[in-house]
Design a protein around this motif. Structure first.
Motif, PDB file in Angstrom:
ATOM      1  N   LEU A  14       0.699  -1.232   0.002  1.00  0.00           N
ATOM      2  CA  LEU A  14      -0.014   0.099   0.011  1.00  0.00           C
ATOM      3  C   LEU A  14       0.915   1.356   0.000  1.00  0.00           C
ATOM      4  N   LEU A  15       1.755   1.183   0.859  1.00  0.00           N
ATOM      5  CA  LEU A  15       2.672   2.494   0.868  1.00  0.00           C
ATOM      6  C   LEU A  15       3.577   2.697  -0.551  1.00  0.00           C
ATOM      7  N   ASN A  16       4.151   1.331  -0.992  1.00  0.00           N
ATOM      8  CA  ASN A  16       4.737   1.802  -2.515  1.00  0.00           C
ATOM      9  C   ASN A  16       3.744   2.220  -3.451  1.00  0.00           C
ATOM     10  N   LEU A  17       2.477   1.659  -3.472  1.00  0.00           N
ATOM     11  CA  LEU A  17       1.642   2.087  -4.247  1.00  0.00           C
ATOM     12  C   LEU A  17       0.986   3.842  -4.246  1.00  0.00           C
ATOM     13  N   LYS A  18       1.147   4.007  -2.899  1.00  0.00           N
ATOM     14  CA  LYS A  18       0.983   5.499  -2.691  1.00  0.00           C
ATOM     15  C   LYS A  18       2.018   6.328  -3.109  1.00  0.00           C
ATOM     16  N   LYS A  19       3.179   5.787  -2.756  1.00  0.00           N
ATOM     17  CA  LYS A  19       4.495   6.769  -3.416  1.00  0.00           C
ATOM     18  C   LYS A  19       4.317   6.837  -4.912  1.00  0.00           C
ATOM     19  N   GLN A  20       4.209   5.652  -5.561  1.00  0.00           N
ATOM     20  CA  GLN A  20       3.960   5.528  -7.006  1.00  0.00           C
ATOM     21  C   GLN A  20       3.021   6.584  -7.683  1.00  0.00           C
ATOM     22  N   LEU A  21       1.917   6.487  -6.874  1.00  0.00           N
ATOM     23  CA  LEU A  21       0.767   7.401  -7.272  1.00  0.00           C
ATOM     24  C   LEU A  21       1.227   8.865  -7.131  1.00  0.00           C
ATOM     25  N   ILE A  22       1.847   9.334  -6.145  1.00  0.00           N
ATOM     26  CA  ILE A  22       2.528  10.732  -5.990  1.00  0.00           C
ATOM     27  C   ILE A  22       3.473  11.032  -7.047  1.00  0.00           C
ATOM     28  N   ASN A  23       4.073  10.139  -7.526  1.00  0.00           N
ATOM     29  CA  ASN A  23       5.174  10.413  -8.512  1.00  0.00           C
ATOM     30  C   ASN A  23       4.383  10.406  -9.785  1.00  0.00           C
TER      31      ASN A  23
END
Length: 68
Positions: A14-23
């Motif tokens: 979940l945290l990785n997907l959130k970072k990816q979404l922000i990027n």
């Protein structure tokens, strides 16, 4: 349209997907700003081109007047 990612249901995923979404959102905004700047530059160059073309046309008309 229900598209699901094959990602394990963990907090780190979940945290990785959130970072990816922000990027991705940041990249999209950057590309949008770049498009706006390039569009503005094209219109400025077009204005300069039209001025130059007008001055060249007037010089050509004068030269034809003196040649003929």
């Amino acid at each position: 349209m229900d598209v699901r990612l094959k990602v394990p249901p963990t907090k780190s995923s979940l945290l990785n997907l959130k970072k990816q979404l922000i990027n991705l959102e940041t990249g999209y905004d950057l590309l949008e700003r770049k498009r706006e700047i390039l569009t503005r530059l094209v219109y400025e160059r077009l204005k300069d081109y039209r001025k130059l073309r007008q001055s060249v046309n007037s010089v050509i008309k004068q030269s034809y007047y003196w040649v003929a």
